[in-house]
Design a protein around this motif. Structure first.
Motif, PDB file in Angstrom:
ATOM      1  N   MET A  67       0.836  -1.200   0.000  1.00 29.02           N
ATOM      2  CA  MET A  67       0.000   0.000   0.000  1.00 29.02           C
ATOM      3  C   MET A  67       0.873   1.254   0.000  1.00 29.02           C
ATOM      4  SD  MET A  67      -2.450   1.486   2.915  1.00 29.02           S
ATOM      5  CE  MET A  67      -0.989   2.198   3.627  1.00 29.02           C
ATOM      6  N   GLN A  68       0.687   2.082  -0.985  1.00 31.26           N
ATOM      7  CA  GLN A  68       1.514   3.285  -1.099  1.00 31.26           C
ATOM      8  C   GLN A  68       0.597   4.500  -1.223  1.00 31.26           C
ATOM      9  OE1 GLN A  68       4.357   2.353  -0.237  1.00 31.26           O
ATOM     10  NE2 GLN A  68       5.894   2.377  -1.805  1.00 31.26           N
ATOM     11  N   TYR A  69       0.831   5.493  -0.393  1.00 28.71           N
ATOM     12  CA  TYR A  69       0.071   6.740  -0.501  1.00 28.71           C
ATOM     13  C   TYR A  69       0.803   7.709  -1.423  1.00 28.71           C
ATOM     14  CZ  TYR A  69      -3.093   5.709   3.446  1.00 28.71           C
ATOM     15  OH  TYR A  69      -4.044   5.181   4.269  1.00 28.71           O
ATOM     16  N   LEU A  79      -0.344  12.215   1.487  1.00 30.68           N
ATOM     17  CA  LEU A  79       0.482  12.431   2.672  1.00 30.68           C
ATOM     18  C   LEU A  79       0.457  13.896   3.086  1.00 30.68           C
ATOM     19  CD1 LEU A  79       3.410  10.016   1.840  1.00 30.68           C
ATOM     20  CD2 LEU A  79       1.659   9.740   3.604  1.00 30.68           C
ATOM     21  N   GLY A 139      -5.045   7.383   7.567  1.00 31.16           N
ATOM     22  CA  GLY A 139      -4.453   8.470   6.798  1.00 31.16           C
ATOM     23  C   GLY A 139      -5.319   8.866   5.613  1.00 31.16           C
ATOM     24  N   ALA A 140      -5.854   7.878   4.920  1.00 37.82           N
ATOM     25  CA  ALA A 140      -6.680   8.161   3.743  1.00 37.82           C
ATOM     26  C   ALA A 140      -7.975   8.845   4.151  1.00 37.82           C
ATOM     27  CB  ALA A 140      -6.991   6.865   2.995  1.00 37.82           C
ATOM     28  N   VAL A 157      -7.282  -0.666  -1.413  1.00 38.59           N
ATOM     29  CA  VAL A 157      -7.882  -1.016  -0.125  1.00 38.59           C
ATOM     30  C   VAL A 157      -8.381   0.211   0.635  1.00 38.59           C
ATOM     31  CG1 VAL A 157      -6.591  -3.138   0.214  1.00 38.59           C
ATOM     32  CG2 VAL A 157      -5.652  -0.998   1.096  1.00 38.59           C
ATOM     33  N   LYS A 158      -8.033   1.390   0.155  1.00 35.74           N
ATOM     34  CA  LYS A 158      -8.423   2.613   0.862  1.00 35.74           C
ATOM     35  C   LYS A 158      -9.536   3.368   0.155  1.00 35.74           C
ATOM     36  CE  LYS A 158      -5.485   2.445   4.311  1.00 35.74           C
ATOM     37  NZ  LYS A 158      -5.949   2.353   5.692  1.00 35.74           N
TER      38      LYS A 158
END
Ligand SMILES: Cc1ncc(COP(=O)(O)O)c(C=O)c1O
Ligand SMILES: Cc1ncc(COP(=O)(O)O)c(C=O)c1O
Ligand code: FES
Ligand code: FES
Lengths: 144, 399, 399
Positions: free
Chosen positions: A1-3, A8, A61-62, A100-101
């Motif tokens: 998972m990468q934002y 951010l 965070g999301a 997933v977010k």
């Protein structure tokens, strides 16, 4: 998972956090069991413009980043325009979200609709006629 | 306080030690012989590999080597590609192998690592019966339940030496004795325990034990399954017959040597090092509990790994906490569901009875000998700040 | 000739390249974040791991990545702990998984690596049916037999791209087409092929492909299973869900990055490098066949790996040959039974129809780009001498 960098940024420096004392539309969706609750406060002018908007979010965070972005996107807009905001548009404005977010971005859309619905209710109007529903059904209170 | 970088997630992985790196290096570069080869540089690799086996065996107090130069009690030390591989081999390999003697029942606990839990679940689908023991609020397995569940059909009891999320240490010697009382064997996942507490497989009655190199400053992708003499497993990986045929594949000589070097280093002067780490952790726990209202300590306050401090904070969510701590230079972890995209928070936090909404706000900080008092002061200050900020943004927080 | 050290066992393992070592080093030391961690140093590791995936995917011409930053066609590239793990995952994972659709038949060949053969044998014990295809004198699988054996019950055909003992290259594109004609999937063990011949999984119709890092100057204990999109396997290792849940365990970041770097390096300018190696090998084969009477070349003289030269010498035994060559500084290998303590010589030499007594005298020399003309001259001279000496000691040798 990468934002993305944008996610951010909005997570780290969320815009429009807080409450509006004299809000005339307030909506809350989600539940703590699923780990996310979002509350949106609206200050809507007489001609239907969102003059101010603030949020509070219990979530990842999301969830926080999408709250922040969604409030930015509707600030100064008419309610009609605000109702057109989709979770997809919010996610796109953040340069995307991990798959997933995506459900966290639904929360922002729903919280906004819920706050707008509340605004109409306070005016004595039936929100269902404008929103197509009263933004208060079970779907709105589920995490995904 | 001035911003600093503090790595406080040593239970996730550890920085490789210089000793381990230096031990590995020549085997990555000039000494490239395949241990199965007949010529000199192959034999040298084989010998170095067996020396590594001996080191690991000594650290665990495995049985005496059969001869000076060769395998440490041949086959007792089986190198794997990590802790998960060791767990899978131990449980699946044992149940499918002859040593289970047709018994079909496994007992494990609700707070095992997924490498154990999911292996057990896969075995359930094949028709094996699995009991997942309850744990109390502090994460200790229910020994009464264990006694009640043990039977002549129980082949294997697998209970971790120490938990990776809350640090609780289990009474494994007692559990091993209970398992043996019905003729079952005892496996322990000691991935978090090695390098943090004394392990003596003979004294503790351990039949199989899993460990993982990168948890004690060794290389990633290396692990060991200790298998007591006399136990026969079905292989995890079929092929050329390396590692007693249990984990075939050209041996990762450098990795095994790095693991052994790190293990030796970590076990030397363990008491003293762990005394130091425990002092830091105690200070950290005290500072956080005093500074932050509506916070709860999780895990066993006495029987716990010296470096593990785990908490839940009401009204906030863990992923956001970790990301903000990261911005401030502090690396920690959480069992929040949101961090993994799953619906439920960590199964460990559920098993110790935390309600969903509170479990979301979990934080695990795990210290090592590299950490200092200043690190701890900085963590306390940072966590306090971040929790305050997140609460100020939370709709469920009322001042 | 002056004594020198000549490593001519590149099929066993290869010296790690400087490029690979340099690529790995920072991930062994300073960049120690766990790729599953949320914080920056964890995310950096995750990204580097996915970059490595992309490099491997490109070298195999796997499907295009879904997006720039993320997994290479998510899940097509699965990192394992080596070639054997990849083979086991491919075959066992496929047969146990949903993609086999209840079909129970596997077709493979008699000259596969034991990682494939023993996995198949284990599956036979579980009730699966396995056909082991014959090969001709040069090691090419019998395509007529393949056609005859294929049926609606055939789930998987697994034939190696190139053999590790005799270097014979199989017509895998043709085999893949035949497999697909009955709705079966095609797996190839390309452990020996990668870095020695062009591989294009799309063009060749490959559904799964195994490779191993240390065979092309990458690190030991690393491998890849390419799994075409749409194929679902049962995991090899259960646990935290890494590598799409197929091979759980904290990722060996450094290892995967080293593998990718070595693979990229090896694939660049492959034709030219292999042209060079082939020239050396041809010279070696010619020299040995001319110098040594009663010697036989094994394998396919045309369709073979450019670096593989394999022979049998009548009236001598392979282990002694290897040990004497080693004394002279030459590293090679043998399929002799004596070298492994088993009764039968290599199953590959049996399958190509060599009589026992001759198969004992086998020698495999495998060259790489590090080798030189001088190396080859030295090997020819040394092998000639050693064979002569051993024959002079042999009771079955008549001048
Ligand atoms: C053809 C073939 N397949 C599989 C393997 C196994 O690879 P590894 O030893 O990396 O597990 C090898 C080498 O040993 C091989 O030559
Ligand atoms: C208790 C426990 N068991 C098993 C593992 C798996 O180890 P590895 O990731 O090395 O496979 C871990 C760590 O991830 C762990 O903490
Ligand atoms: S979608 Fe939310 S009320 Fe209908
Ligand atoms: S709030 Fe739980 S995943 Fe976003």
């Amino acid at each position: 998972m990468q934002y993305s960098e944008k996610v951010l940024d909005h997570f780290t420096h969320p815009r429009n956090v807080g409450e509006i004392e004299d809000a005339n539309g307030v909506g809350e969706v989600g539940n703590a069991k699923c780990g996310d609750i979002m509350k949106i406060y609206l200050k809507v002018s007489d001609d239907g413009i969102i003059e101010d908007v603030k949020f509070k979010t219990f979530g990842c965070g999301a969830a926080i980043a999408t709250s922040s972005m969604a409030t930015e996107m509707v600030k100064g807009k008419s309610l009609e325009e605000a109702l057109k905001l989709t979770n997809k548009a919010v996610a796109e404005a953040l340069d995307g979200l991990p798959p997933v977010k995506m459900h966290c971005s639904v929360l922002a859309e729903e919280a906004l609709r819920s706050a707008i619905s509340d605004y109409y209710k306070r005016l004595g109007k039936d929100p269902a006629e404008i929103l197509g529903c009263d933004a208060d059904c079970e779907t709105c209170h589920k995490a995904d | 306080m001035e911003k600093r970088f503090v790595y406080a997630d040593n239970a996730a992985t550890t920085p490789m030690s210089e000793t381990a790196f230096n031990a590995m290096k020549p085997w990555l570069t000039e000494n490239y012989g395949n241990p199965s080869s007949l010529y000199r540089i192959g034999r040298a690799a084989k010998e170095a590999l067996n020396d590594a086996r001996t080191v690991v065996g000594k650290c665990l107090n495995a049985a005496e080597p059969v001869n000076e130069k060769n395998d440490y009690a041949p086959g007792e030390i089986v190198f794997t590609g990590g802790g998960s591989q060791a767990d899978n081999l131990a449980i699946r390999g044992f149940m499918h192998g002859p040593s289970s003697k047709g018994r079909k029942h496994i007992i494990t606990s609700k707070i095992e690592h997924h490498a154990v839990l999911y292996t057990c679940e896969a075995l359930e689908k094949e028709g094996y019966r699995v009991t997942y023991l309850n744990v109390d609020k502090e994460g200790r397995v229910d020994l009464e339940q264990l006694k009640a569940e043990l039977s002549e059909d129980t082949a294997l009891v697998s209970v971790m030496a120490a938990n990776n999320e809350i640090g609780t240490i289990q009474p494994i010697k007692q559990i091993a004795e209970l398992a043996h009382s019905v003729g079952a064997k005892f496996h322990t996942d000691a991935v978090q325990a090695v390098g943090h507490m004394h392990i003596d497989v003979q004294e503790m009655g351990i039949d199989m034990l899993s460990l993982s190199g990168h948890k004690f400053r060794g290389p990633r992708g290396t692990g060991v399954l200790y298998v007591k003499k006399g136990i026969t497993l079905e292989p995890l990986v079929y092929g050329g017959g390396q590692e007693r045929g249990l984990v075939s594949g050209t041996e990762n000589t450098a990795g095994c040597i790095g693991l052994a070097a790190a293990m030796k280093e970590t076990v030397e002067g363990l008491d003293e090092k762990m005394g130091y780490v425990k002092k830091l952790t105690d200070k950290l726990v005290k500072g956080i509990m005093e500074n932050i209202p509506y916070s709860h300590y999780t895990g066993d306050p006495v029987n716990r790994l010296p470096g593990t401090a785990s908490f839940v904070f009401e009204a906030i969510e863990g992923e956001g906490l970790i990301l903000r701590l990261d911005n401030a230079g502090v690396c920690g972890s959480t069992g929040s569901a949101c961090s993994t995209g799953s619906l439920d928070p960590s199964h460990v936090l559920m098993a110790i009875g935390l309600p969903h909404e509170i479990a979301h706000g979990s934080l695990r900080l795990t210290l090592g000998e590299q950490n200092t008092e200043e690190d701890v002061d900085y963590i306390i200050e940072t966590v306090t700040d971040v929790v305050k900020t997140l609460r100020s943004m939370s709709p469920v927080w009322e001042n």
